[in-house]
Scaffold this active site. Structure first.
Site, short mmCIF file in Angstrom:
data_model
loop_
_atom_site.label_atom_id
_atom_site.label_comp_id
_atom_site.label_asym_id
_atom_site.label_seq_id
_atom_site.Cartn_x
_atom_site.Cartn_y
_atom_site.Cartn_z
N TRP A 102 0.82 -1.21 0.00
CA TRP A 102 0.00 0.00 0.00
C TRP A 102 0.86 1.25 0.00
O TRP A 102 0.47 2.28 -0.56
CB TRP A 102 -0.98 -0.03 1.17
CG TRP A 102 -1.88 -1.23 1.08
CD1 TRP A 102 -1.94 -2.30 1.91
CD2 TRP A 102 -2.82 -1.50 0.02
NE1 TRP A 102 -2.86 -3.21 1.45
CE2 TRP A 102 -3.41 -2.76 0.30
CE3 TRP A 102 -3.21 -0.80 -1.12
CZ2 TRP A 102 -4.38 -3.32 -0.53
CZ3 TRP A 102 -4.17 -1.38 -1.95
CH2 TRP A 102 -4.74 -2.62 -1.65
N ASP A 169 -0.38 6.79 6.67
CA ASP A 169 -1.49 5.88 6.42
C ASP A 169 -1.54 4.91 7.59
O ASP A 169 -0.68 4.04 7.73
CB ASP A 169 -1.25 5.13 5.10
CG ASP A 169 -2.31 4.07 4.80
OD1 ASP A 169 -3.24 3.90 5.61
OD2 ASP A 169 -2.18 3.40 3.75
N LYS A 193 -10.70 -1.90 9.36
CA LYS A 193 -9.76 -2.67 10.17
C LYS A 193 -10.10 -2.55 11.65
O LYS A 193 -10.38 -3.54 12.31
CB LYS A 193 -8.32 -2.17 9.95
CG LYS A 193 -7.91 -2.04 8.50
CD LYS A 193 -7.76 -3.35 7.79
CE LYS A 193 -7.17 -3.17 6.40
NZ LYS A 193 -7.05 -4.41 5.64
#
Length: 356
Positions: A102, A169, A193
Site C-alpha cells: 500500500w 497511512d 480494520k
C-alpha cells in the site's frame, strides 16, 4: 458457533456494535426509520457525524490542537491521491517510505503531482522489514509513511522527527496503540480494520498545513472544502459512519487506546511465542518489526498444510490464509478480536505439533 475471525479486512467488530447496528437498521433512535434510509441532513444523523468526528480526535489526544477529523468515502486509496494534491507544491517534491504494497500504491499516485523521492525500500526483501536509517530531503513538501503493513505483518515502532509535515497511512493499526499523534499533520485510515465496515475513511488533518501549495484543487478532492462542510460536502456513507461511531464509543468505554494496547500486546505476545516455540512454524517478518495487528507465519514443511487447515477450520477459525504475496498464514488481531480467539489458534498449533 461464533467464528474466530482473523480476516484482514473487513474484519472482526465488537458484538455490541453488531447488536446496536442491527437495531438501528430496523428503527434508528425510535424515529420509525432505518439508519439506512434517514436523511444525512436530519438532526439525528448530524449528531452522529458530529460525535464521531469529535470522539476520533478525543481518543487520539488531538482535541483543541488545531486538527479536524473527517469521515470521507473512497477508502485509503483515494487518500493516496488527495494527500499529494493538497500538500505537494507545483514543481514540488515529496518523500515516501516504501515499506509494503500500500505504500507502493501511494507512491504511484504521488508521482502524478511532482517529484516523488523514495527515501528507503524493503521491496527487495519482499517487504519483510521496515526500512531504517534513511534520510529525508529537507526540501520535501512532506514525508509519507505507512504505520502498519497488513500484507507482510510489519509495523513501524518509531517515527522520524522532521521539520516538515508528516503524513501517515494508519489504516490497519489506528486506535490500537499509544502514539504521540500530534507528530503527524495528516493521518488517514480506512474504517474496515479497527473502526467499522468498509465504506468510509477517517482523515485527521492539521488545518494549518492546507492552502499552501499554490494548486487549484477540484472541490471534491480539497480537504478544506470537506472541513468547511463539516464532512458532509456530499452525501456521506451514513451507515459506515454510524457503525464507526459505535466502535469508537466501545473503545472509549473500554478505557481508550491505552487499555486496548495492553490487550493487543497480550494477543501478539501469545501468538508470536507459539510461532517461535513450535518447530513446525516460522515467522515471515523480521522479529523487531513484527506487527501487533497482523502476525504472518509459515509452515516449515508444507506437507502439513492440509492437516493444519482442516484443524483450524474445525476449531471455528476463519480468515487465516496469508496473502498470496507472502503465503502461509496471517492472523489479523484487530482491536475487537478477543484474547480467547488467539488462544484457540495457539491450541490448534500445539495440537498439530503433537499429531506429527
Amino acid at each position: 458457533m461464533k467464528k474466530h475471525n482473523y480476516s484482514a479486512g473487513p474484519c472482526v467488530l465488537p458484538q455490541e456494535v453488531f447488536e446496536k447496528s442491527a437495531e438501528a437498521i430496523l428503527n434508528f433512535n425510535n424515529s420509525g426509520l432505518s439508519i439506512l434510509e434517514i436523511s444525512h441532513r436530519s438532526k439525528d444523523f448530524v449528531a452522529v457525524m458530529d460525535e464521531a468526528r469529535a470522539l476520533a480526535l478525543e481518543l487520539l489526544g488531538l482535541t483543541g490542537k488545531g486538527y479536524q477529523a473527517l469521515f470521507l468515502a473512497g477508502g485509503a486509496s483515494l487518500e493516496f491521491l488527495m494527500a499529494p494534491y493538497n500538500l505537494m507544491k507545483e514543481n514540488g517534491k515529496a518523500a515516501y517510505l516504501d515499506s509494503g504494497t500500500w505504500a507502493s500504491a501511494a507512491i504511484k499516485e504521488a508521482k502524478f503531482f511532482g517529484e516523488t523521492v523514495i527515501v528507503a525500500s524493503s521491496k527487495e526483501q519482499n517487504y519483510n522489514h521496515v526500512p531504517k536509517g534513511y534520510s529525508v530531503p529537507t526540501d520535501a513538501d512532506y514525508f509519507h509513511c505507512t504505520s502498519n503493513n497488513t500484507i507482510f505483518g510489519t509495523q513501524m515502532k518509531e517515527f522520524p522527527n522532521l521539520n516538515m509535515p508528516i503524513v501517515c497511512d494508519m489504516s490497519s493499526d489506528i486506535f490500537s496503540r499509544v502514539i504521540d499523534f500530534s507528530k503527524f499533520d495528516l493521518i488517514y485510515a480506512g474504517a474496515q480494520k479497527n473502526m467499522g465496515p468498509a465504506g468510509t475513511t477517517l482523515v485527521v488533518i492539521k488545518e494549518e498545513i492546507l492552502g499552501k501549495n499554490g494548486r487549484t484543487i477540484p472541490s471534491f478532492l480539497d480537504y478544506s472544502k470537506h472541513i468547511k462542510a463539516e464532512s458532509m460536502y456530499n452525501t456521506p456513507p451514513v451507515f459506515p459512519v454510524y457503525a464507526s461511531l459505535l466502535t469508537l464509543q466501545w473503545l472509549k468505554n473500554l478505557g481508550g487506546i491505552a487499555a486496548i494496547e495492553k490487550i493487543n500486546n497480550a494477543k501478539a505476545a501469545l501468538i508470536y511465542a507459539e510461532i517461535d516455540r513450535n518447530p513446525l512454524f516460522k515467522g515471515a517478518a523480521v522479529v523487531e518489526d513484527r506487527s501487533t495487528m497482523n502476525a504472518t507465519f509459515l509452515l516449515n514443511d508444507e506437507a502439513h498444510a492440509q492437516t493444519f487447515d482442516a484443524m483450524w477450520k474445525a476449531a471455528g477459525i476463519s480468515g487465516l490464509p496469508g496473502h498470496r504475496s507472502v503465503g502461509g498464514y496471517r492472523a489479523s488481531m484487530y482491536n475487537a478480536l478477543p484474547l480467547e480467539s488467539v488462544q484457540v489458534l495457539v491450541d490448534v498449533m500445539k495440537e498439530l505439533e503433537k499429531s506429527i
